[in-house]
Design an enzyme around this catalytic site. Structure first.
Site, PDB file in Angstrom:
ATOM      1  N   CYS A   2       0.863  -1.181   0.000  1.00 43.55           N
ATOM      2  CA  CYS A   2       0.000   0.000   0.000  1.00 43.55           C
ATOM      3  C   CYS A   2       0.900   1.231   0.000  1.00 43.55           C
ATOM      4  O   CYS A   2       1.579   1.501   0.987  1.00 43.55           O
ATOM      5  CB  CYS A   2      -0.914  -0.003   1.223  1.00 43.55           C
ATOM      6  SG  CYS A   2      -2.061   1.395   1.272  1.00 43.55           S
ATOM      7  N   GLU A 130      -3.242   0.870  -6.465  1.00 44.35           N
ATOM      8  CA  GLU A 130      -2.270  -0.177  -6.755  1.00 44.35           C
ATOM      9  C   GLU A 130      -2.034  -0.190  -8.263  1.00 44.35           C
ATOM     10  O   GLU A 130      -2.928   0.159  -9.043  1.00 44.35           O
ATOM     11  CB  GLU A 130      -2.786  -1.535  -6.267  1.00 44.35           C
ATOM     12  CG  GLU A 130      -1.733  -2.629  -6.254  1.00 44.35           C
ATOM     13  CD  GLU A 130      -0.517  -2.240  -5.438  1.00 44.35           C
ATOM     14  OE1 GLU A 130       0.484  -1.813  -6.057  1.00 44.35           O
ATOM     15  OE2 GLU A 130      -0.561  -2.355  -4.205  1.00 44.35           O
TER      16      GLU A 130
END
Length: 306
Positions: A2, A130
């Protein structure tokens, strides 16, 4: 993994969105917003939050009973834990601490003591980004991942969120992500900085097509309560509540998010996938050719008739 998140709500809205019912209260309470201690940095709403920026983190009020009125509190913290042993400029520790792997969290020289010392927290976000790299292309395609929303709510259209709060019903608005993390208080020569790391784990089949790691997301009130209850739930029990979440939603976004300086709402706007674009282009091209052929054929027939 993340490395980017998004959170555009105001302080007051975040307090409402994190409202909760305690065992001794029949109405929803908003967590206290504690003062910042981050060398002058404070939370600024943004659609593209990067490490070293400050975001609101949900914690137990156990260590702040002298100023907190409720059992939970929101405190602005810097993304990326500063190691306890670091000396000098807080920006010069040269360690990657944005994420911490759950597999070795207990044995880690950095994270183990923080975990056993009750440094559990929850990072609040509307979503995270992402990137996917395909075999055919080296260009990384960004995706925005977020909690499933009600049918009439679009994550990239704030006008559809209908955010409301009452003590009787609590928060009725956009559904936020609650990512498990650890936080630490670093002090040096009068400077106090609160910083955090996001806990990550192996992806399940919900996200492994995109990346082999994913943040540890708490998607039930039971998980949230257990992770925050540092007085009654020990570290091992708390870790047992962390599992790869299955219910997530996502869409492709523009590469404008790749530049950390871009903070606008263009970052999380939905775009059509390249596959869809190619399919539509192919469809319309074939339709145009078919129409042209039909017109030519009709024209030929008319000429022959005449």
């Amino acid at each position: 993994m993340c490395g980017r998140t998004g959170l555009s709500l105001s302080k007051e809205q975040i307090q409402c969105a994190c409202s909760f019912k305690s065992k001794d209260c029949d109405v929803y309470q908003k967590p206290d917003w504690l003062p910042e201690h981050n060398v002058g940095k404070d939370y600024i709403p943004s659609y593209n939050i990067t490490p070293t920026e400050v975001t609101p983190v949900l914690i137990s009020s156990s260590k702040f009973k002298h100023i907190a009125k409720t059992n939970r509190a929101l405190k602005p913290m810097m993304w990326g834990i500063i190691p306890p042993w670091h000396k000098g400029d807080y920006k010069s520790h040269n360690l990657s601490t944005n994420n911490c792997r759950i597999e070795n969290i207990k044995t880690s020289k950095l994270y183990g003591p923080i975990l056993s010392g009750g440094g559990r927290c929850i990072i609040i976000a509307e979503g995270f980004y992402e990137w996917q790299t395909t075999v055919k292309s080296k260009i990384k395609q960004p995706f925005y991942i977020y909690a499933p929303q009600d049918s009439n709510v679009k994550i990239d259209d704030p006008s559809s969120w209908n955010n409301t709060f009452t003590e009787e019903e609590g928060w009725r608005g956009i559904k936020l992500l609650h990512m498990a993390g650890l936080y630490h208080t670093w002090q040096a020569e009068g400077t106090i900085i609160y910083s955090y790391s996001v806990i990550t784990m192996e992806s399940n089949n919900t996200l492994d097509w995109l990346h082999h790691r994913m943040p540890a997301i708490l998607d039930t009130q039971e998980q949230i309560e257990a992770w925050l209850d540092i007085d009654h739930v020990d570290a091992d029990k708390a870790l047992s509540y962390l599992n790869p979440v299955k219910l997530l939603t996502w869409h492709q976004v523009s590469t404008v998010v790749n530049n950390s300086k871009n903070k606008s709402d263009n970052c999380n706007k939905r775009i059509e996938s390249k596959t869809t674009q190619k399919t539509l282009k192919s469809f319309f091209t074939k339709s145009a050719k078919r129409k042209s052929t039909e017109e030519t054929s009709e024209g030929s027939k008319k000429i022959k008739t005449e």
